[in-house]
Design an enzyme around this catalytic site. Structure first.
Site, PDB file in Angstrom:
ATOM      1  N   ASP A 188      45.543   7.483  10.322  1.00 33.59           N
ATOM      2  CA  ASP A 188      44.644   7.216  11.453  1.00 33.59           C
ATOM      3  C   ASP A 188      43.339   7.947  11.210  1.00 33.59           C
ATOM      4  OD1 ASP A 188      43.772   7.055  14.414  1.00 33.59           O
ATOM      5  OD2 ASP A 188      45.731   6.103  14.460  1.00 33.59           O
ATOM      6  N   HIS A 242      41.269   9.572  18.120  1.00 34.88           N
ATOM      7  CA  HIS A 242      42.393   8.641  18.163  1.00 34.88           C
ATOM      8  C   HIS A 242      43.647   9.239  17.521  1.00 34.88           C
ATOM      9  CE1 HIS A 242      44.439   4.726  17.253  1.00 34.88           C
ATOM     10  NE2 HIS A 242      43.813   4.326  18.347  1.00 34.88           N
ATOM     11  N   SER A 412      47.978   1.218  20.396  1.00 36.20           N
ATOM     12  CA  SER A 412      47.853   2.386  19.528  1.00 36.20           C
ATOM     13  C   SER A 412      48.817   3.488  19.930  1.00 36.20           C
ATOM     14  CB  SER A 412      46.427   2.943  19.582  1.00 36.20           C
ATOM     15  OG  SER A 412      45.536   2.137  18.868  1.00 36.20           O
TER      16      SER A 412
END
Length: 728
Positions: A188, A242, A412
């Site tokens: 990620d 994220h 996600s």
């Protein structure tokens, strides 16, 4: 199951960590005001693998690729020799996959070069480097967050996703199933391993694929993140957050503060594929290999897009063939579609649910979805980037004094909940293969969620993961049967004999409404490989070629429908391939343009109002231009359209010029705004007019007037159809 409790919302953006944790009776853990960072050990960035935004091309399907970068499986050949043959240079290699990244010279299109190499059979596959995208979180207004049920607090902050109405994580933990001994790779943007809820469960290694560097200290890693912009100055990019949220979903420590991950005794690695600028599939594949080689048993992928990447397929096969479970997010596209890598065989695609266990509106759906998990307004960590001296780096996503936690939405996060549950399974049953892990989640899921209350549906797969039911199964020995492998060989019968059916789309559809679906493409030998999939009988669908790559009309394809059986325990190296023979669809590297010669106004071929040309090509010479003539009257409102890359696929970035009889440039147009070149124009006088078609590489620099100032662009996939209309 009982109805979900109502959940009011508050804005975490305005809460300090003191306010948030004081309400829970916890001391403040936010560090003091920023100061100079400790000496950096970040590796200097050379930018050798950076992607030039000017080289990024968007196809008719929205896929993005890098025009001048070619990914090649060398099949044992020399990368340098191949690069010399192509007039390019080797940027990097992945020895585990026998893959090289080659930069092509100006004017060559990687898609066209790749198809030509595959057609010749010189390499196993060759393709343009594709651009990957983070699945953007869905941010909702967070006005209110009110009283929570007692069973929604596991450390100090409320987490409805883990409660008994949702994943029911405590039932598994109380039974001793916590993911202990399992390592999860988080591929990620970089996770903040300095965060108080992540530091205890960091596995001690973090990876920057751009510099191929492994970091083993917290300060070294956050300095590397600081240095993504080329300088270590105690500032981090505010877009980096994220990966921290994703890692906390899986492995936030049960340490009496903040939140708890669904597998609180698991450990995690972080590999930073998303950094400033574009990210290609090459660095993603490098990160997958690194994660596998570190000993991860699960890999989480909260990213994706459209299109197909043979490199990502090979990288994930590298993991699956080593019994590493691969979890992917279904996507946030709001519609039914296949996305990459969620469409690939062997992976577990996770959909998102809201607090009421309904499918989240944004969650991508389809028959490839396996299970679902909470993904709307889930409480997760946000980065703090705490230096060794207790100060924080500045400029980050979490503002000074911010809590270090946030409410956030997206597949996600349903994806990493699923990865965490996979870690819980493997902590209890380490010998299960990836298909068994997937099937165990499916068999114990709550199928009453979604549109089919009796079981599988396209929106939620087999339903909501239930860790209480999962724990009951893990206590026993009744496990699902092992996965298997399938192989298909596609050939095309031509007048000269059989040739491999390269770039064929091959789809397996499991029998029944709940049968799993997988999709791949064939390599240069015509093989399509399926690893770690459900045993059983499948409907086999084949179509070739992939028109998004080669361009053309649908009647150029041939199709096949049949059956394929996959046996439990079978592996790719020993399974016999099923042969499929088609009668058309071979890739033509030397097409004949029906309008040549038409490279000058004197050689222009006629076109009239209301007509379209046959398929034509900007091909056969380095800087081809094609002329068509028509007769018009003063005041005619005409529209000329080039149907090229956006409309029919292929590689032509079209450019269109309208000229009068003297050759004067009356109007020109590059393709833009998601369409190919189009000119709308009112003719000034009666007479003969000319339409000149070429590529932007050839004519853009001179606004259509001098091909010698442009770049070479000679590809058999530079296909187009020209249409001329008289508007009312």
């Amino acid at each position: 199951m009982p109805g979900a409790l109502p959940m009011k919302k508050i804005s975490l953006a305005v809460l300090s960590l003191t306010t948030l944790l004081a309400a829970c009776g916890q001391p403040q853990t936010s560090p003091q005001s920023p100061a100079a960072s400790a000496p950096s050990v970040a590796v200097p960035r050379t930018h050798a693998l950076d992607i030039d935004p000017a080289q990024v091309v968007t196809t008719k399907n929205g896929d993005m690729y890098v025009r001048n970068q070619l990914v090649v499986n060398l099949r044992g050949h020399s990368a340098d020799a191949l690069a010399d043959q192509l007039g390019g240079r080797v940027l990097d290699q992945l020895p585990e996959l026998d893959v090289a990244l080659i930069e092509l010279p100006q004017g060559k299109d990687a898609r066209s070069v790749g198809v030509a190499l595959m057609r010749e059979g010189q390499v196993l596959y060759a393709a343009a480097q594709t651009v990957q995208r983070q699945i953007e979180p869905v941010r909702t207004a967070q006005d209110q967050l009110g009283a929570q049920a007692v069973n929604q607090v596991f450390d100090t902050l409320p987490q409805y996703a883990l409660d008994s109405n949702h994943l029911h994580a405590k039932a598994a933990w109380d039974a001793g199933f916590t993911g202990k001994g399992v390592k999860v790779g988080v591929i990620d943007d970089p996770s903040d391993v300095s965060h108080p809820d992540l530091r205890p469960n960091w596995a001690g290694k973090a990876y920057d694929p751009a510099t191929n560097t492994t970091y083993t200290t917290v300060q070294g890693w956050i300095d590397a993140i600081d240095g993504f912009d080329g300088k270590v100055d105690n500032k981090v990019d505010p877009g980096i957050e994220h990966g921290t949220a994703v890692a906390s979903t899986i492995a936030a420590a049960k340490n009496g503060q903040g939140i708890v991950g669904v597998a609180p005794d698991s450990k995690f690695y972080t590999a930073a594929i998303f950094q400033p600028g574009f990210i290609g599939d090459y660095l993603v594949a490098r990160s997958v290999i690194w994660t596998v080689n570190q000993g991860a048993q699960v890999i989480n992928n909260s990213w994706g897009g459209t299109g197909y990447s043979p490199l990502l397929k090979q990288a994930f096969d590298y993991a699956l063939e080593r019994d590493i479970t691969v979890v992917v997010s279904a996507g946030n596209s709001y519609r039914e579609e296949w996305r990459n890598p969620a469409q690939l065989p062997g992976v577990i695609a996770s959909a998102a649910l809201d607090i009421n266990n309904d499918k989240a509106g944004f969650s991508t759906y389809g028959r490839h979805v396996s299970v679902a998990a909470p993904g709307v307004d889930v409480m997760l960590a946000s980065p703090l980037f705490i230096n060794a001296d207790g100060t924080r780096k500045t400029g980050g996503y979490t503002k000074d004094g911010g809590s270090g936690y946030q409410l956030i939405s997206g597949t996600s996060f349903s994806g990493p909940y699923t990865s965490g549950v996979a870690a819980v399974i493997l902590g209890a049953k380490p010998d299960l293969d990836p298909h068994q892990v997937r099937r165990l989640m499916e068999e114990t899921a709550d199928g009453s969620v979604g549109s089919n209350k009796a079981g599988f549906d396209r929106e939620t797969g087999y339903g909501l993961i239930r860790m209480d039911k999962l724990a009951d199964r893990l206590k026993g020995s009744n496990m699902p049967q092992k996965g298997g492998a399938g192989r298909v060989k596609v050939e095309i019968q031509t007048p000269g004999g059989y040739v491999p059916g390269i770039l064929a789309d091959v789809i397996l559809e499991g029998d029944g409404a709940d049968g799993a679906v997988y999709a791949v493409q064939t390599d240069s030998d015509g093989y399509a490989n399926f690893v770690s999939i459900a045993p059983g009988t499948y409907t086999l669908r084949v179509a070739t070629p992939d028109l998004t790559l080669t361009g053309g009309q649908s009647d150029e394809r041939d199709t096949y429908v049949g059956k394929l059986t996959v046996t439990s325990g079978s592996v790719l190296s020993t399974v016999a391939p099923q042969r499929v023979v088609l009668v058309k669809g071979a890739v033509d590297l030397n097409p004949v343009d029906p309008y040549e010669p038409n490279d000058t106004m004197a050689e222009a071929k006629p076109i009239s109002y209301g007509k379209m040309t046959e398929l034509a090509y900007i091909f056969g010479k380095p800087r081809d231009v094609d002329f068509f003539s028509f007769t018009g009257k003063a005041g005619d409102n005409i529209q000329a359209d080039v149907h090229a890359r956006t409309a029919i696929g292929g590689s032509l970035d079209s450019f269109l010029v309208l000229r009068d009889a003297s050759g004067k440039n009356l109007a020109y147009n590059d393709d833009a705004n998601g369409q190919d070149s189009v000119i709308t124009f009112k003719l000034p006088a009666d007479g003969t007019y000319f339409l000149e078609v070429s590529s932007c590489n050839i004519l853009c620099k001179s606004n259509g007037d001098d091909a010698s100032k442009g770049q070479d662009d000679d590809s058999p996939f530079n296909k187009y159809v020209l249409e001329l209309q008289l508007l009312k």
